[in-house]
Design a protein around this motif. Sequence first.
Motif, PDB file in Angstrom:
ATOM      1  N   GLU A 169      -0.861  -5.463  -3.372  1.00  0.00           N
ATOM      2  CA  GLU A 169      -1.776  -5.399  -2.232  1.00  0.00           C
ATOM      3  C   GLU A 169      -2.931  -6.377  -2.416  1.00  0.00           C
ATOM      4  O   GLU A 169      -3.318  -7.083  -1.479  1.00  0.00           O
ATOM      5  CB  GLU A 169      -2.308  -3.973  -2.062  1.00  0.00           C
TER       6      GLU A 169
ATOM      7  N   GLU B 218       3.753   1.633  -1.196  1.00  0.00           N
ATOM      8  CA  GLU B 218       4.438   1.778  -2.482  1.00  0.00           C
ATOM      9  C   GLU B 218       3.462   1.923  -3.654  1.00  0.00           C
ATOM     10  O   GLU B 218       3.871   1.882  -4.806  1.00  0.00           O
ATOM     11  CB  GLU B 218       5.358   0.571  -2.717  1.00  0.00           C
ATOM     12  N   ASP B 219       2.176   2.071  -3.342  1.00  0.00           N
ATOM     13  CA  ASP B 219       1.133   2.177  -4.375  1.00  0.00           C
ATOM     14  C   ASP B 219       1.162   0.992  -5.340  1.00  0.00           C
ATOM     15  O   ASP B 219       0.908   1.131  -6.537  1.00  0.00           O
ATOM     16  CB  ASP B 219       1.253   3.491  -5.170  1.00  0.00           C
ATOM     17  N   ASP B 220       1.465  -0.184  -4.816  1.00  0.00           N
ATOM     18  CA  ASP B 220       1.485  -1.415  -5.613  1.00  0.00           C
ATOM     19  C   ASP B 220       0.135  -2.107  -5.407  1.00  0.00           C
ATOM     20  O   ASP B 220      -0.032  -2.946  -4.534  1.00  0.00           O
ATOM     21  CB  ASP B 220       2.641  -2.319  -5.164  1.00  0.00           C
ATOM     22  N   TYR B 221      -0.823  -1.713  -6.223  1.00  0.00           N
ATOM     23  CA  TYR B 221      -2.203  -2.183  -6.041  1.00  0.00           C
ATOM     24  C   TYR B 221      -2.358  -3.663  -6.342  1.00  0.00           C
ATOM     25  O   TYR B 221      -3.113  -4.354  -5.658  1.00  0.00           O
ATOM     26  CB  TYR B 221      -3.164  -1.344  -6.887  1.00  0.00           C
TER      27      TYR B 221
ATOM     28  N   ARG C 167       0.840  -1.212   0.000  1.00  0.00           N
ATOM     29  CA  ARG C 167       0.000   0.000   0.000  1.00  0.00           C
ATOM     30  C   ARG C 167       0.868   1.252   0.000  1.00  0.00           C
ATOM     31  O   ARG C 167       0.607   2.200  -0.748  1.00  0.00           O
ATOM     32  CB  ARG C 167      -0.932  -0.008   1.209  1.00  0.00           C
TER      33      ARG C 167
END
Length: 182
Positions: free
Chosen positions: A123, A117-120, A115
């Motif tokens: 996640e 690292e904005d790694d959807y 989350r």
Amino acid sequence: MNTTDSEPRSKFYELLQEQVHNEFNAERQYIALAVWFDAEDLPLLARHFYRQAVEERNHAMAIVQYLLDTDHPVGIGGTDAVRNDFSDPVELIELALRQEKQVAADIESLAKTARAEDDYTGEQFVQWFLKEQVEEISTMSTLLNVAKRAGGNVFEIERFLEREAGGQGPDPTMPPVAGGAL
């Protein structure tokens, strides 16, 4: 795009690689517990922990498959030493519960890192493991309570497992496993 050694790896993917190692460690520890129960002629407890070992192996290989699918390098290293000396079933089940709680903390750290690292997709991948850990901790906590209530009568624990063992097939929502789930 293939990630090379010169490209920086995200913290999330470093933690995923560590989690492969942790899952294989858990597998080996569960095998040691199963063997102890087998040696004590407690076949249902042994079978329960052999199955747990296979689950942990499948978890590791699901992470491997995700790393492969996302074009990240995968390294399979050795495992840490496992504990083999025990005196009673409660001691083994307590160890298993501590192990599951540690895995849950590791998975939560993975989710937080993805989350952050904005790694959807990362996640989303970890969500299944979070759900799985709730189930694993609940199951092991119940088994520990039963073992403590049995007051040293290991056959009561075996009866519980016989009564409660349902037809638990593979979880259709589990992520794909490299080489196929066992």
